[in-house]
Design a protein around this motif. Structure first.
Motif, PDB file in Angstrom:
ATOM      1  N   ALA A   1       0.690  -1.168   0.043  1.00 55.07           N
ATOM      2  CA  ALA A   1       0.173   0.036  -0.207  1.00 55.07           C
ATOM      3  C   ALA A   1       0.787   1.026  -0.169  1.00 55.07           C
ATOM      4  O   ALA A   1       0.271   2.188  -0.300  1.00 55.07           O
ATOM      5  CB  ALA A   1      -0.886   0.064   1.326  1.00 55.07           C
ATOM      6  N   ALA A   2       2.061   1.071   0.523  1.00 56.38           N
ATOM      7  CA  ALA A   2       2.927   2.154   0.496  1.00 56.38           C
ATOM      8  C   ALA A   2       4.164   1.911   0.748  1.00 56.38           C
ATOM      9  O   ALA A   2       4.565   0.872   1.338  1.00 56.38           O
ATOM     10  CB  ALA A   2       2.421   3.287   1.708  1.00 56.38           C
ATOM     11  N   VAL A   3       5.254   2.770   0.187  1.00 58.37           N
ATOM     12  CA  VAL A   3       6.621   2.573   0.312  1.00 58.37           C
ATOM     13  C   VAL A   3       7.447   3.992   0.556  1.00 58.37           C
ATOM     14  O   VAL A   3       7.020   5.044  -0.024  1.00 58.37           O
ATOM     15  CB  VAL A   3       7.256   1.965  -0.974  1.00 58.37           C
ATOM     16  CG1 VAL A   3       9.017   1.803  -0.955  1.00 58.37           C
ATOM     17  CG2 VAL A   3       6.514   0.692  -1.330  1.00 58.37           C
ATOM     18  N   GLY A   4       8.292   4.011   1.455  1.00 56.33           N
ATOM     19  CA  GLY A   4       8.919   5.170   1.728  1.00 56.33           C
ATOM     20  C   GLY A   4       9.617   5.201   3.100  1.00 56.33           C
ATOM     21  O   GLY A   4       9.724   4.056   3.710  1.00 56.33           O
ATOM     22  N   PRO A   5      10.366   6.204   3.351  1.00 57.31           N
ATOM     23  CA  PRO A   5      11.225   6.189   4.832  1.00 57.31           C
ATOM     24  C   PRO A   5      10.017   6.317   5.676  1.00 57.31           C
ATOM     25  O   PRO A   5       8.850   6.822   5.668  1.00 57.31           O
ATOM     26  CB  PRO A   5      11.857   7.790   4.572  1.00 57.31           C
ATOM     27  CG  PRO A   5      11.881   7.986   3.355  1.00 57.31           C
ATOM     28  CD  PRO A   5      10.648   7.542   2.564  1.00 57.31           C
ATOM     29  N   HIS A   6      10.607   5.754   7.012  1.00 55.64           N
ATOM     30  CA  HIS A   6       9.534   5.613   8.176  1.00 55.64           C
ATOM     31  C   HIS A   6       9.106   7.313   8.710  1.00 55.64           C
ATOM     32  O   HIS A   6       7.847   6.776   8.814  1.00 55.64           O
ATOM     33  CB  HIS A   6      10.073   4.994   9.450  1.00 55.64           C
ATOM     34  CG  HIS A   6       9.532   5.154  10.391  1.00 55.64           C
ATOM     35  ND1 HIS A   6       8.490   4.668  10.893  1.00 55.64           N
ATOM     36  CD2 HIS A   6      10.052   5.917  11.616  1.00 55.64           C
ATOM     37  CE1 HIS A   6       8.026   4.909  12.222  1.00 55.64           C
ATOM     38  NE2 HIS A   6       8.956   5.709  12.765  1.00 55.64           N
ATOM     39  N   ARG A   7       9.816   8.091   8.713  1.00 58.86           N
ATOM     40  CA  ARG A   7       9.245   9.360   9.051  1.00 58.86           C
ATOM     41  C   ARG A   7       8.217   9.989   8.153  1.00 58.86           C
ATOM     42  O   ARG A   7       7.258  10.507   8.496  1.00 58.86           O
ATOM     43  CB  ARG A   7      10.169  10.351   9.720  1.00 58.86           C
ATOM     44  CG  ARG A   7      11.200   9.594  10.788  1.00 58.86           C
ATOM     45  CD  ARG A   7      12.221  10.779  11.006  1.00 58.86           C
ATOM     46  NE  ARG A   7      13.208  10.143  12.108  1.00 58.86           N
ATOM     47  CZ  ARG A   7      13.746  10.836  13.015  1.00 58.86           C
ATOM     48  NH1 ARG A   7      13.607  11.995  13.080  1.00 58.86           N
ATOM     49  NH2 ARG A   7      14.589   9.981  13.793  1.00 58.86           N
ATOM     50  N   GLU A   8       8.362   9.753   6.882  1.00 61.73           N
ATOM     51  CA  GLU A   8       7.676  10.214   6.115  1.00 61.73           C
ATOM     52  C   GLU A   8       6.119   9.548   5.951  1.00 61.73           C
ATOM     53  O   GLU A   8       4.948  10.365   5.830  1.00 61.73           O
ATOM     54  CB  GLU A   8       7.984  10.129   4.672  1.00 61.73           C
ATOM     55  CG  GLU A   8       9.201  11.097   4.147  1.00 61.73           C
ATOM     56  CD  GLU A   8       9.628  10.949   2.940  1.00 61.73           C
ATOM     57  OE1 GLU A   8       9.024  10.169   2.010  1.00 61.73           O
ATOM     58  OE2 GLU A   8      10.676  11.652   2.478  1.00 61.73           O
ATOM     59  N   LEU A   9       6.203   8.244   6.135  1.00 61.16           N
ATOM     60  CA  LEU A   9       5.075   7.452   6.235  1.00 61.16           C
ATOM     61  C   LEU A   9       4.350   7.738   7.470  1.00 61.16           C
ATOM     62  O   LEU A   9       2.940   7.622   7.450  1.00 61.16           O
ATOM     63  CB  LEU A   9       5.317   5.836   6.068  1.00 61.16           C
ATOM     64  CG  LEU A   9       6.088   5.334   4.754  1.00 61.16           C
ATOM     65  CD1 LEU A   9       6.375   4.047   4.906  1.00 61.16           C
ATOM     66  CD2 LEU A   9       4.924   5.699   3.628  1.00 61.16           C
ATOM     67  N   VAL A  10       4.925   7.831   8.472  1.00 58.56           N
ATOM     68  CA  VAL A  10       4.288   8.352   9.836  1.00 58.56           C
ATOM     69  C   VAL A  10       3.363   9.449   9.693  1.00 58.56           C
ATOM     70  O   VAL A  10       2.353   9.790  10.256  1.00 58.56           O
ATOM     71  CB  VAL A  10       5.225   8.610  10.845  1.00 58.56           C
ATOM     72  CG1 VAL A  10       4.569   9.074  12.159  1.00 58.56           C
ATOM     73  CG2 VAL A  10       5.824   7.053  11.423  1.00 58.56           C
ATOM     74  N   ARG A  11       4.078  10.488   9.069  1.00 55.86           N
ATOM     75  CA  ARG A  11       3.528  11.916   8.565  1.00 55.86           C
ATOM     76  C   ARG A  11       2.355  11.797   7.874  1.00 55.86           C
ATOM     77  O   ARG A  11       1.335  12.696   7.909  1.00 55.86           O
ATOM     78  CB  ARG A  11       4.496  12.921   8.674  1.00 55.86           C
ATOM     79  CG  ARG A  11       4.132  14.209   8.362  1.00 55.86           C
ATOM     80  CD  ARG A  11       5.146  15.274   7.792  1.00 55.86           C
ATOM     81  NE  ARG A  11       5.725  14.984   6.491  1.00 55.86           N
ATOM     82  CZ  ARG A  11       6.926  14.431   6.185  1.00 55.86           C
ATOM     83  NH1 ARG A  11       7.648  14.482   7.184  1.00 55.86           N
ATOM     84  NH2 ARG A  11       7.148  14.112   4.881  1.00 55.86           N
TER      85      ARG A  11
END
Length: 611
Positions: free
Chosen positions: A552-562
């Motif tokens: 469903a989503a891919v990216g760095p942890h902090r971006e995904l949290v935000r």
């Protein structure tokens, strides 16, 4: 094959289509040992059954006052005695050899199948059944395989004695020739019922073994919730069911044993009654009557093996069926390793979820469903639940690789790894590339306090590698077991390492240090970690969210949290009210902006500084 030559260089490819076929395959693969046992059995049984003829000749020689014939009979008795002694000793030796070698072959086949299936085995066959097959069932299968040759020798001996009596004294030999087959076949109507009762006993025993295995494995949890008595009552009931089934089975076998005593007795009465009549009429000599009577009496000895082979088959048939079931299991899409025996390097891709793991990166995978995460981890290790769902490594399906290459390429550590008993050195003695030593792996897994706990009060204080680990590591805490298992996995140094919640039982500071050590030790290697811990996710090169079976989503942890509410809900345990408030729709129970993301990031920075 002799006992000293075990184990087999190659136990062969078993015929696991059914229990009887598997037994037949075992017998054919031990033909040499079977023929040896048959030969020694014939010597023994024929020597035993030759005694009545010698006795009859001796009695007739005394009646006829013939010293020469009496001396000849004494020589024949001596030869029969030597044949009995030599045949019995060698028959026992070859029979035991056949038993042990057959059991060893089955154990090697089971071990090879277990290694092939890995963790998929206990998902497809109950753990108690696996234990029953590899212990008691192996012995019963070996018993039947070795009993076949002794039964064959006994059957041939019975036929030879009946033919000999027909030639020696036809009037009484006819009674014996007709009566002996009746004796052998009298118990056949009872065998199906006895077999069914034996099967029932084995099934109940297997369930009791499975229950005991599960209870012992979860004893610590049971003690924590006070469930020992509940499971103890269940085991008592299962044990009583096994006892009842065993008594019912024993009753039937006792009836069969009684018939084996009654029928020869009736035959002996018929022979004596008719023999006395013939002797009174002068149609047979006294020595001939003694010979026939003694022969019928001694025939009960080889006839006992008819009952034994029936029992051995009845008990071994369900055992062979269970063994064949385990040996017939295959990897879901096993193509017999059609690819060359090379270890590919490249991206790992799962077509089912769309998960792509780039080579050489530290990838963290977040799943809201722990069961789905476990199944995905198993699939990445080459154990798909269904055909056609194999993952691709560098574009090559893992199931098309030879097993050794596939396991060198990808290693999966389960959520609940097992530690075998033995020394720490033995635990860490695993197939490895040699690039990662034990000291580096233990340091990366933060096992310093684990070594202290193992060596405390132990004679191995000088060398922690000699410290002893109890069965399944039960003397250690859950976090300590996790870290030792992680160190073992790191030593193997596979191309792709898949870890399922490797830090779920450790504290946050240790978790942060493990994440750093894992990242440093596995640099330029592909690492996949299934976790929802922000401390591990924050150190990953890339994070993948798998939602409802798809990426469903891919990216760095902090971006995904935000930016991703679904990811944030899994990682931060954010409620629906908090999510709605964050998106600008405050509710009565939550403020419009509670600063959850900022608090999570601040906690991460604080733990990093402390670590």
């Amino acid at each position: 094959m002799q006992i000293q030559d075990l184990p087999y260089p190659d136990p062969g490819v078993p015929d696991a289509r059914s229990g009887p076929r598997f037994l037949w395959w075992l017998g054919r693969n031990q033909l040499g040992g079977q023929l040896k046992s048959l030969a020694w059995g014939l010597l023994h049984f024929l020597s035993v059954c030759g005694l009545p003829f010698c006795v009859g000749f001796a009695v007739q020689a005394v009646v006829d006052r013939s010293g020469a014939r009496l001396a000849q009979t004494g020589g024949l008795l001596l030869l029969c005695g030597l044949g009995i002694a030599l045949g019995d000793a060698m028959l026992h030796r070859t029979a035991v050899t056949n038993w042990i070698t057959a059991a060893a072959r089955v154990q090697q086949l089971l071990a090879r199948r277990t290694a092939l299936l890995g963790s998929a085995l206990t998902r497809r066959v109950a753990a108690g059944e696996v234990v029953a097959v590899s212990t008691g069932d192996v012995e019963k299968i070996g018993w039947f395989v070795e009993a076949v040759s002794r039964f064959s020798a006994a059957a041939l001996t019975v036929v030879a004695v009946c033919v000999g009596l027909l030639v020696y004294q036809p009037a009484l030999g006819v009674i014996v020739a007709v009566g002996v087959p009746v004796l052998a076949l009298a118990v056949l109507p009872l065998l199906p019922r006895a077999t069914r009762r034996a099967d029932t006993q084995r099934e109940k025993a297997g369930r009791a073994t499975e229950l005991a295995s599960d209870t012992v494995a979860g004893l610590r949890v049971l003690r924590g919730i006070g469930g020992e008595e509940l499971f103890l009552d269940r085991y008592r009931r299962a044990s009583q069911e096994v006892r009842t089934a065993a008594v019912r089975s024993a009753r039937m076998w006792s009836v069969i044993s009684a018939l084996q005593v009654l029928m020869p007795g009736l035959l002996m009465i018929a022979v004596v009654w008719r023999g006395v009549q013939l002797a009174h009429e002068g149609r047979i000599a006294v020595g001939e009557l003694v010979t026939v009577y003694s022969a019928v009496m001694l025939l009960t000895y080889p006839l006992q093996h008819f009952q034994e082979i029936a029992m051995a088959y009845s008990f071994s048939r369900p055992s062979a069926r269970r063994a064949a079931r385990v040996l017939s299991l295959e990897r879901a899409t096993d193509s017999r390793g059609s690819r060359e025996a090379t270890v590919p390097t490249g991206d790992l891709y799962d077509p089912t979820t769309g998960l792509l793991v780039p080579a050489g990166l530290f990838t963290a995978v977040v799943c809201g469903d722990p069961d789905a995460a476990g199944m995905l981890a198993e699939r990445l290790g080459g154990h798909p639940a269904e055909e056609g769902t194999s993952v691709l490594l560098d574009g090559i399906p893992l199931d098309e690789l030879p097993l050794h290459s596939a396991r060198t390429a990808v290693l999966v550590q389960d959520k609940d790894p097992v530690l075998l008993s033995g020394s720490l050195r033995e635990l860490l003695d695993v197939p490895a590339s040699g690039a990662v030593g034990a000291e580096a792996a233990l340091a990366a897994a933060q096992c310093g306090d684990v070594l202290d706990a193992l060596t405390q009060g132990s004679p191995a204080a000088d060398d922690p590698m000699d410290a002893r680990i109890t069965e399944r590591g039960r003397s250690l805490s859950g976090g300590q077991r996790q870290r030792l298992a992680l160190a073992r996995s790191l030593i193997t140094d596979p191309q792709v390492l898949v870890l399922d919640e490797p830090t779920s039982a450790v504290d946050s500071h240790t978790e942060a240090r493990i994440a750093e050590g894992l990242r440093a030790l596995r640099a330029d290697r592909t690492t996949v970690v299934f976790t929802s811990s922000p401390l591990v996710l924050d150190r990953a090169d890339r994070v993948v969210l798998v939602h409802e079976g798809r990426v469903a989503a891919v990216g760095p942890h902090r971006e995904l949290v935000r930016d991703d509410p679904r990811y944030r809900a899994v990682v931060t345990r954010e409620t629906d009210e908090e999510s709605a408030a964050r998106d600008g729709a405050p509710t009565a129970d939550a403020p419009a902006d509670d600063g959850l993301t900022e608090r999570v990031l601040a906690e991460l920075e604080e733990i990093e500084e402390t670590a």
